[in-house]
Design a protein around this motif. Structure first.
Motif, PDB file in Angstrom:
ATOM      1  N   UNK A  55      30.761  -6.359   2.172  1.00  0.00           N
ATOM      2  CA  UNK A  55      31.319  -5.506   3.224  1.00  0.00           C
ATOM      3  C   UNK A  55      32.620  -4.844   2.762  1.00  0.00           C
ATOM      4  N   UNK A  56      33.411  -5.565   1.985  1.00  0.00           N
ATOM      5  CA  UNK A  56      34.642  -4.962   1.448  1.00  0.00           C
ATOM      6  C   UNK A  56      34.323  -3.769   0.552  1.00  0.00           C
ATOM      7  N   UNK A  57      33.299  -3.906  -0.254  1.00  0.00           N
ATOM      8  CA  UNK A  57      32.905  -2.809  -1.146  1.00  0.00           C
ATOM      9  C   UNK A  57      32.470  -1.598  -0.334  1.00  0.00           C
ATOM     10  N   UNK A  58      31.729  -1.813   0.741  1.00  0.00           N
ATOM     11  CA  UNK A  58      31.289  -0.704   1.583  1.00  0.00           C
ATOM     12  C   UNK A  58      32.456  -0.041   2.308  1.00  0.00           C
ATOM     13  N   UNK A  59      33.568  -0.751   2.434  1.00  0.00           N
ATOM     14  CA  UNK A  59      34.759  -0.174   3.064  1.00  0.00           C
ATOM     15  C   UNK A  59      35.712   0.430   2.033  1.00  0.00           C
ATOM     16  N   UNK A  60      35.181   0.727   0.862  1.00  0.00           N
ATOM     17  CA  UNK A  60      35.936   1.391  -0.206  1.00  0.00           C
ATOM     18  C   UNK A  60      37.064   0.518  -0.748  1.00  0.00           C
ATOM     19  N   UNK A  61      36.873  -0.801  -0.713  1.00  0.00           N
ATOM     20  CA  UNK A  61      37.889  -1.722  -1.237  1.00  0.00           C
ATOM     21  C   UNK A  61      37.419  -2.420  -2.507  1.00  0.00           C
ATOM     22  N   UNK A  62      36.396  -1.865  -3.141  1.00  0.00           N
ATOM     23  CA  UNK A  62      35.833  -2.506  -4.325  1.00  0.00           C
ATOM     24  C   UNK A  62      36.802  -2.580  -5.493  1.00  0.00           C
ATOM     25  N   UNK A  63      37.622  -1.531  -5.670  1.00  0.00           N
ATOM     26  CA  UNK A  63      38.582  -1.538  -6.768  1.00  0.00           C
ATOM     27  C   UNK A  63      39.605  -2.651  -6.628  1.00  0.00           C
ATOM     28  N   UNK A  64      40.153  -2.805  -5.420  1.00  0.00           N
ATOM     29  CA  UNK A  64      41.112  -3.881  -5.179  1.00  0.00           C
ATOM     30  C   UNK A  64      40.454  -5.248  -5.304  1.00  0.00           C
ATOM     31  N   UNK A  65      39.225  -5.352  -4.798  1.00  0.00           N
ATOM     32  CA  UNK A  65      38.498  -6.618  -4.899  1.00  0.00           C
ATOM     33  C   UNK A  65      38.313  -7.022  -6.351  1.00  0.00           C
ATOM     34  N   UNK A  66      37.943  -6.077  -7.197  1.00  0.00           N
ATOM     35  CA  UNK A  66      37.722  -6.398  -8.601  1.00  0.00           C
ATOM     36  C   UNK A  66      39.018  -6.845  -9.267  1.00  0.00           C
ATOM     37  N   UNK A  67      40.108  -6.152  -9.001  1.00  0.00           N
ATOM     38  CA  UNK A  67      41.388  -6.498  -9.627  1.00  0.00           C
ATOM     39  C   UNK A  67      41.840  -7.898  -9.227  1.00  0.00           C
ATOM     40  N   UNK A  68      41.793  -8.192  -7.927  1.00  0.00           N
ATOM     41  CA  UNK A  68      42.228  -9.502  -7.446  1.00  0.00           C
ATOM     42  C   UNK A  68      41.312 -10.604  -7.972  1.00  0.00           C
ATOM     43  N   UNK A  69      40.011 -10.350  -7.983  1.00  0.00           N
ATOM     44  CA  UNK A  69      39.054 -11.363  -8.438  1.00  0.00           C
ATOM     45  C   UNK A  69      39.208 -11.662  -9.921  1.00  0.00           C
ATOM     46  N   UNK A  70      39.488 -10.637 -10.717  1.00  0.00           N
ATOM     47  CA  UNK A  70      39.682 -10.852 -12.157  1.00  0.00           C
ATOM     48  C   UNK A  70      40.912 -11.724 -12.398  1.00  0.00           C
TER      49      UNK A  70
END
Length: 404
Positions: free
Chosen positions: A279-294
């Protein structure tokens, strides 16, 4: 029944652009059975080799060579997918894994020749499957819901990968580790059955060619994929071996049951995080999600050298699953978008597979060096300091999708 379950689940999700819903259900059934087959034994391969007398240095060298050889399998696999279609490639991939598992059973008898034959068949199967799988699912065109759809795909896979180590560990404990290999071979045969029921979906007319390939657009994601490959070996093979040797003990077959249980308890965390992150990715937050997860994944690796109890192993496994799910979903979504924009889907996916294997091979080399310099257990512990730095490369991917 499995086919009907996926048909019902996916019917409302407008997931596949080309295939019918029954074809999607059959592909999902095959994928789930394959994941069960692989993970019922994958975590135990290195432990089994160690139990029958192979050294940690040998095992590390084996994995480095395994992924190095896979680098050269990617382009022929892409050619096959281009010529015959990805579903035919997945079918052949499943069939190749059957003799691989059977041959592995006889490694204690025939030694290195059986191990080489196993690794070649297994490597060819895995490479062909990865390329064909990504070609199929990179055809997602529901831009607004792609993150959610990837989350459903990931949840289905996590159910299989979460349950299979527990099943495989129990089988290995009760009947010996070779039994899990026979079980895996049978599951691979079953995974091939759904693929025999339908034809190849309509072709996209994309071929495996380098002419006009947009290197400038894709080079960052290709470099970042080396970090994904490095993390694959670190979080899977090296971590399972360290936990087995340093914490659980490998003197008895109960190590398989304990290791399987530790790997399976992450199931709920994997399912929950997949849904939320989709759902975060669909809300255009995929870039932030990837950075934090890495960053989270790197911190998990930094903690691994200090783990000394089963309870802490459990906590590390859960945290790692959340972090890995986060960057993986975001990365794959960006990769699918890049595959479409490039106009060279098959070529791009093949290059991704090459770079992932380059990263895993480099992880194998680092594994060998650490063990040779610091000894078996301390070498494996120190390896994770290297892994913590290496996975940060994943965050350098600059996908066009996340610039919007």
């Amino acid at each position: 029944m499995i086919r009907q379950f996926f048909h019902t689940l996916l019917l409302r999700r407008h997931f596949w652009r080309y295939a019918t819903f029954s074809e999607v259900a059959e592909l999902y059934a095959s994928s789930m059975l394959r994941k069960l087959a692989i993970n019922i034994s994958a975590a135990f391969v290195s432990v089994f080799l160690y139990q029958i007398g192979y050294s940690i240095v040998f095992i590390a060298t084996y994995w480095a060579m395994y992924y190095f050889v896979k680098i050269f399998m990617a382009f022929p696999a892409a050619q096959y997918a281009s010529k015959f279609g990805p579903k035919h490639g997945i079918l052949l991939s499943n069939l190749l894994y059957i003799p691989a598992m059977i041959l592995f059973v006889y490694v204690p008898v025939f030694g290195i020749p059986a191990l080489i034959a196993t690794s070649l068949l297994q490597g060819a199967s895995a490479t062909l499957y990865n390329i064909c799988y990504y070609i199929n699912f990179s055809k997602v065109k529901s831009v607004e819901h792609a993150g959610k759809e990837l989350a459903y795909m990931n949840i289905i896979e996590k159910i299989a990968t979460g349950l299979s180590p527990l099943i495989g560990g129990f089988l290995a404990f009760v009947a010996g580790p070779q039994t899990t290999m026979w079980a895996a071979a049978i599951l691979f045969a079953l995974a091939s059955i759904p693929l025999l029921r339908t034809g190849e979906p309509p072709r996209s007319r994309q071929m495996f060619v380098f002419r006009g390939f947009p290197w400038r657009m894709v080079y960052r994601s290709l470099i970042a994929e080396t970090g994904v490959g490095f993390d694959l070996l670190a979080s899977g093979t090296v971590w399972s071996l360290l936990v087995s040797v340093a914490i659980l003990g490998t003197g008895h077959n109960d190590v398989y049951a304990k290791l399987g249980a530790l790997l399976s308890v992450v199931l709920l965390a994997a399912i929950a995080s997949s849904y939320v992150f989709g759902r975060l990715i669909d809300r255009r937050r995929g870039g932030e999600l990837m950075s934090v997860s890495v960053i989270g994944d790197a911190l998990v690796h930094l903690s691994r050298p200090f783990v000394n109890s089963i309870g802490v192993v459990l906590g590390v496994n859960i945290t790692n699953e959340v972090a890995t799910t986060g960057y993986n979903l975001a990365f794959v979504r960006g990769m699918f978008d890049t595959a479409d924009l490039s106009g060279h889907r098959i070529t791009y996916v093949a290059c991704i597979e090459v770079m992932g294997n380059v990263g895993a091979a480099l992880a194998g080399v680092a594994f060998v060096i650490c063990v040779m310099l610091f000894g078996d257990i301390q070498g494996m512990r120190n390896f994770f300091f290297v892994a913590a730095a290496a996975v940060l490369i994943i965050g350098t991917a600059k996908f066009h999708l996340y610039r919007r």
